[in-house]
Design an enzyme around this catalytic site. Structure first.
Site, PDB file in Angstrom:
ATOM      1  N   TYR A 101     -56.564 -12.297  20.995  1.00 56.22           N
ATOM      2  CA  TYR A 101     -57.688 -12.848  22.007  1.00 56.22           C
ATOM      3  C   TYR A 101     -57.535 -12.021  23.344  1.00 56.22           C
ATOM      4  O   TYR A 101     -56.194 -12.441  23.870  1.00 56.22           O
ATOM      5  CB  TYR A 101     -58.151 -14.150  22.048  1.00 56.22           C
ATOM      6  CG  TYR A 101     -58.866 -14.851  23.032  1.00 56.22           C
ATOM      7  CD1 TYR A 101     -60.451 -14.958  22.779  1.00 56.22           C
ATOM      8  CD2 TYR A 101     -58.712 -14.702  24.441  1.00 56.22           C
ATOM      9  CE1 TYR A 101     -61.355 -15.034  23.887  1.00 56.22           C
ATOM     10  CE2 TYR A 101     -59.604 -15.098  25.545  1.00 56.22           C
ATOM     11  CZ  TYR A 101     -60.958 -15.233  25.049  1.00 56.22           C
ATOM     12  OH  TYR A 101     -61.972 -15.697  26.094  1.00 56.22           O
ATOM     13  N   GLU A 189     -64.790  -9.696  27.099  1.00 62.55           N
ATOM     14  CA  GLU A 189     -64.040 -10.424  26.203  1.00 62.55           C
ATOM     15  C   GLU A 189     -63.919  -9.789  24.697  1.00 62.55           C
ATOM     16  O   GLU A 189     -64.953  -9.441  24.235  1.00 62.55           O
ATOM     17  CB  GLU A 189     -64.638 -11.872  25.834  1.00 62.55           C
ATOM     18  CG  GLU A 189     -63.956 -13.030  24.995  1.00 62.55           C
ATOM     19  CD  GLU A 189     -64.649 -14.227  24.611  1.00 62.55           C
ATOM     20  OE1 GLU A 189     -64.308 -14.960  25.121  1.00 62.55           O
ATOM     21  OE2 GLU A 189     -65.571 -14.154  24.039  1.00 62.55           O
TER      22      GLU A 189
END
Ligand code: GDP
Ligand code: MN
Length: 383
Positions: A101, A189
């Site tokens: 991530y 993101e």
């Protein structure tokens, strides 16, 4: 403006962030032809602005044409958390070794940008933050200094990414920062950021939120608006030049001044109601502006009552009252309107409303009384 995945990936690609080759499809036939062109296996992905598409059945691997047909048919029209899928993104499938991530957002409290990197990717990051916060490495970036390669390397190391992914992840992090800064995003993101079985690092998903205040220097964003999910009410409000934010309660709000509008939301909450929107009509509470404001709120099917909260300082309350009545002549408004007109010429204003004598337009002397009345009406407890 929030971008859907494929738009976010197009944005990433401008800054050199590696993504899988792919294309969009709005029909099953288009999905089939895109997949055939890309070569198998492919991933068929729902393009809706909501996370957790995978869990909801909106992301499917297809090994051949028959599977593309099957998944495209199932996913188009699928309702994912209230978002109906109208478009697919088909891309070459990736052989995933690891899912990580990475993101950049603004940490308002710290007045710095914040990078977050984790080796727990592909899952709900909020959940990771709750259950094992230490699994997320954080790095504050001073906008004046920018992000150095060393700092990017440190946060990647802190996050515990596999050694073979370090170089690729650092490279992507630097590019993701440029995309965030130069691309005027509030959020960039990647979840998951993947390490492939052949040792490459790339972005398998994209979440990008653009800062609307920077739209003036990004004419190219207009292309996104064609498909980016903008609230219909907000689209209409914008076209009428109103400062409007859609919410999901039942009391429509109109106030003059952003501070008063926010206080109005708070007071509606305080008396047990919920606001359907934020709407600041600024200084110009004339009939045109009122008509536009009422029209926008009227398109909101959740609204059961409208609370108009005006403090007459420079603007005169009697003008506002006439503006509202003139607006009512022009547009049919479905909900009762509760007015709190306070300040300059308030007595004249209330007289105008009383003379109008309609039970659709009610007047209350204070903000709290008006909020109570509006909430009672919205909840079907009175008029
Ligand atoms: P989200 O559920 O809305 O976040 O959608 P994602 O794009 O993140 O996809 C969800 C999950 O599907 C990912 O975490 C992966 O596990 C899986 N996935 C997506 N693309 C691929 C792919 O190319 N190959 C494989 N094997 N899995 C994929
Ligand atoms: Mn994802």
């Amino acid at each position: 403006m929030d971008l859907v995945e494929y738009q976010g990936k197009q944005y990433f690609a401008r800054y050199g962030i590696p993504i899988s080759p792919g294309d969009v499809a709005d029909t099953v036939a288009e999905a089939e032809s895109v997949a055939t062109r890309l070569g198998y296996p492919v991933v068929v992905k729902a393009q809706v602005q909501v996370g957790g598409r995978g869990k909801a059945g909106g992301v499917k691997l297809a090994a051949n044409l028959a599977e593309v047909t099957e998944h495209a048919s199932n996913i188009l029209g699928l309702d994912i958390k209230g978002h109906v899928v109208r478009r697919l993104w088909i891309e070459r499938a990736t052989d995933i070794a690891k899912e990580y991530y990475a993101s950049f957002t603004l940490d308002r409290a710290a007045k710095l940008h914040l990078a977050m990197v984790s080796s727990r990717g592909g899952v709900d990051i909020e959940q990771v933050a709750d259950t094992e916060p230490e699994a997320i490495a954080r790095l504050h970036v001073d906008p004046l200094d920018g992000l150095s390669e060393q700092a990017a390397r440190d946060v990647v190391t802190d996050a515990g990414l596999d050694a073979e992914a370090h170089d690729g992840a650092v490279d992507i992090l630097l590019k993701l920062y440029r995309c965030y800064i130069e691309g005027d995003a509030d959020l960039t993101e990647i979840n998951p950021l993947t390490l492939t079985t052949d040792g490459r690092v790339h972005a398998l998903d994209a979440k990008v939120s653009l800062d609307d205040d920077a739209a003036f220097r990004h004419p190219e964003w207009d292309d996104f608006a064609d498909f980016g999910e903008i609230d219909e009410r907000e689209r209409l409000a914008k076209s009428k030049g109103l400062q409007y934010i859609g919410l999901d309660g039942s009391v429509g709000i109109i106030a003059n001044g952003a501070g008063l509008a926010m206080s109005t939301l708070d007071v509606v909450n305080q008396v047990g109601g919920s606001a359907a929107n934020f709407l600041d009509i600024g200084g110009g509470a004339n009939a045109d502006v009122m008509a536009s404001a009422l029209e926008v709120i009227n398109t909101d099917h959740n609204v059961r009552a409208i609370l108009v909260n005006i403090f007459g300082g420079i603007v005169r309350c009697d003008e506002v009252a006439r503006g509202i009545l003139a607006a009512l002549d022009r547009v049919h408004i479905g909900s009762p309107i509760v007015l709190r007109l306070d300040g300059t010429n308030e007595i004249e204003a209330r007289a105008i409303i009383a003379e109008y004598g309609s039970d659709q337009v009610l007047s209350e002397p204070t903000m709290i009384a008006a909020a109570r009345r509006a909430v009672e009406i919205a909840e079907g407890r009175g008029r």
